[in-house]
Design a protein around this motif. Structure first.
Motif: not given
Length: 254
Positions: A53-57, A59-69, A75-78, A111-119
């Motif tokens: 759920d994109v509103t849940r910081a 669970t969203l960060r966990t999902a994004l971290d797993e996907l990055r692994c 390089d692209l966030l939509v 939240l999605a931007t905040h999680a992926l932008l630093p990289g």
């Protein structure tokens, strides 16, 4: 890609994957994500997915971290996940339902931007495309939650574009038009009571579609793909429509 399991989100994911992009999908439905990833992989595309759920910081960060692994660098966030919100005069809308639209449509982007932008900043390269709407730049009475949330997305993109000057990371918001998939399926089916506020909005949208103003999902997906390739320092932060993206593709002008 948030909201990537169906509708416009899936059309964009498929278009990018056909270009050889390794895509990662995030959506609330675990079944929907599984089916979308399976469809892409059967077509020979490289795709991964997680339900979140994109509103849940958390669970969203966990999902994004797993996907990055699995995927590697992003390089692209939509940011595509979004909801309609309640219909009707503001004073008749349930405040919690009204704010829930802001939560998904704006907080989800944040939240999605905040999680992926630093990289992206660390690598000094990246693109962020936020799906917006003409409702965010022009009044749409009785659909205020959606309209205000999309205005916020456009302004957030504009501000972020200025903050990102000189970093190698660029961003844009895109009005894809009345895309003939997802939400418009319900509109064309006439599922809402014509006497309700939702039904009245649907009647107007059906009229726009019948007048030939609908946009095939493939065209909207093409616009996202162009922005992913052609965004520059001078166009970063800008609001685009499918028509202005066509001009960008043709001559590089914002």
């Amino acid at each position: 890609m948030t909201g990537g399991s169906r509708g416009l989100g899936f059309a964009v994911a498929r278009r990018l994957a056909q270009d050889g992009v390794r895509v990662a999908l995030v959506a609330r439905s675990e079944r929907g994500v599984h089916d979308a990833v399976t469809t892409l992989r059967r077509a020979g595309c490289t795709a991964y997915g997680r339900a979140a759920d994109v509103t849940r910081a958390d669970t969203l960060r966990t999902a994004l971290d797993e996907l990055r692994c699995e995927l590697g660098t992003v390089d692209l966030l939509v940011n595509n996940a979004g909801v309609e919100g309640p219909f009707g005069p503001l004073w008749e809308c349930d405040p919690d339902a009204w704010w829930a639209a802001m939560d998904t449509n704006v907080r989800g982007v944040l939240l999605a931007t905040h999680a992926l932008l630093p990289g992206m900043l660390a690598r000094r390269t990246g693109r962020i495309v936020n799906l917006a709407s003409h409702a965010g730049v022009h009044r749409w009475p009785h659909v205020s939650a959606y309209s205000v949330s999309k205005a916020a997305v456009i302004k957030l993109t504009e501000n972020l574009g200025q903050e990102l000057r000189g970093t190698g990371v660029h961003t844009a918001s895109l009005h894809p038009g009345i895309v003939l998939t997802g939400f418009t399926d319900a509109v064309l089916a006439g599922e809402a009571d014509p006497a309700s506020w939702r039904g009245r909005a649907h009647v107007w949208l059906r009229g726009q579609i019948e007048a030939g103003r609908g946009v095939p999902p493939e065209d909207a997906a093409d616009a996202v793909a162009v922005l992913a390739r052609r965004l520059t320092e001078t166009s970063s932060g800008a609001y685009f429509t499918t028509e202005t993206v066509t001009r960008l593709a043709n001559d590089g002008a914002p």
